[in-house]
Design a protein around this motif. Structure first.
Motif, mmCIF file in Angstrom:
data_model
loop_
_atom_site.group_PDB
_atom_site.id
_atom_site.type_symbol
_atom_site.label_atom_id
_atom_site.label_comp_id
_atom_site.label_asym_id
_atom_site.label_seq_id
_atom_site.Cartn_x
_atom_site.Cartn_y
_atom_site.Cartn_z
ATOM 1 N N GLY A 26 0.828 -0.972 -0.079
ATOM 2 C CA GLY A 26 0.119 -0.098 0.039
ATOM 3 C C GLY A 26 0.748 1.375 -0.159
ATOM 4 O O GLY A 26 0.178 2.482 -0.142
ATOM 5 N N GLN A 30 -0.147 5.032 -5.270
ATOM 6 C CA GLN A 30 -1.436 4.660 -6.234
ATOM 7 C C GLN A 30 -1.300 5.739 -7.285
ATOM 8 O O GLN A 30 -0.763 6.696 -7.305
ATOM 9 C CB GLN A 30 -2.611 4.799 -5.241
ATOM 10 C CG GLN A 30 -3.077 6.246 -4.863
ATOM 11 C CD GLN A 30 -4.369 6.174 -4.022
ATOM 12 O OE1 GLN A 30 -4.996 5.144 -3.816
ATOM 13 N NE2 GLN A 30 -4.692 7.513 -3.537
ATOM 14 N N THR A 42 -3.434 0.059 -7.597
ATOM 15 C CA THR A 42 -2.394 -0.187 -6.568
ATOM 16 C C THR A 42 -1.658 -1.470 -6.686
ATOM 17 O O THR A 42 -2.074 -2.286 -7.588
ATOM 18 C CB THR A 42 -3.384 -0.152 -5.284
ATOM 19 O OG1 THR A 42 -3.906 -1.590 -5.163
ATOM 20 C CG2 THR A 42 -4.319 0.889 -5.142
ATOM 21 N N ALA A 79 -3.744 1.624 -0.135
ATOM 22 C CA ALA A 79 -2.943 2.849 -0.960
ATOM 23 C C ALA A 79 -3.601 4.166 -0.966
ATOM 24 O O ALA A 79 -4.736 4.157 -0.664
ATOM 25 C CB ALA A 79 -3.244 2.401 -2.481
#
Length: 187
Positions: A26, A30, A42, A79
């Motif tokens: 994460g 993104q 992501t 993300a």
């Protein structure tokens, strides 16, 4: 995994490790697309694929559920630094609901195919089946419901993720194959 390597402490450690891996993925920035209805591109689905392939269906799903529980408690692990209960009612809610189910399917398909074909191909097919087909089956209706799009519109929006998810499936299959070679873990 062999019976000898499945002691409770090592199982808990593996589940925690994969929950942390999904969280760490994460941190990869993104990519927000203005036409994607709030669903970012992501790296976290790569973690789902790896969990299903390497841990198997049930331990992999347990890792995903641990990750999701920590997110629900407010940790900004999705993300873009998102977390909390609100993410379970946003545009990505359907994908999040599908995370553990996709992981179970990845693990089950891997188990079914791994003895019948080359590990790389089995890993790709398992990752595509769970990480795309199953995940999209949850994500598309969820996106449509939350945003007011039709299912066709939501599917068209999600289609932008297909090339990246294919690449993630290939990466997951490669990592799975190499981990199994390095650790001599039974398929």
């Amino acid at each position: 995994m062999s019976a000898a390597s499945s002691s409770l402490p090592s199982t808990v450690a593996r589940i925690a490790l994969f929950a942390a891996l999904i969280a760490a993925l994460g941190l990869v920035p993104q990519v927000m697309l203005p036409f994607a209805g709030g669903v970012p591109i992501t790296a976290q689905t790569l973690g789902l694929m790896l969990a299903g392939l390497i841990l198997g269906p049930w331990r992999g799903a347990a890792a995903v559920l641990v990750f999701m529980a920590v997110v629900a408690l407010g940790a900004p692990l999705l993300a873009g630094g998102r977390g909390g209960l609100g993410v379970f009612v946003g545009p990505t809610a359907g994908f999040l609901v599908g995370f553990p189910i996709a992981t179970i399917v990845i693990g089950q398909v891997w188990r079914a195919l791994s003895g019948r074909m080359k590990p790389m191909l089995a890993g790709i097919l398992a990752s595509l089946t769970g990480g795309m087909v199953v995940l999209y089956a949850f994500g598309v209706p969820g996106l449509a419901l939350v945003t007011g799009m039709t299912l066709t519109q939501a599917a068209a929006v999600v289609a932008v993720f297909i090339p990246g998810d294919i690449l993630k499936a290939i990466i997951a299959a490669y990592v799975n194959r190499e981990v199994r070679r390095a650790t001599a873990v039974d398929a």
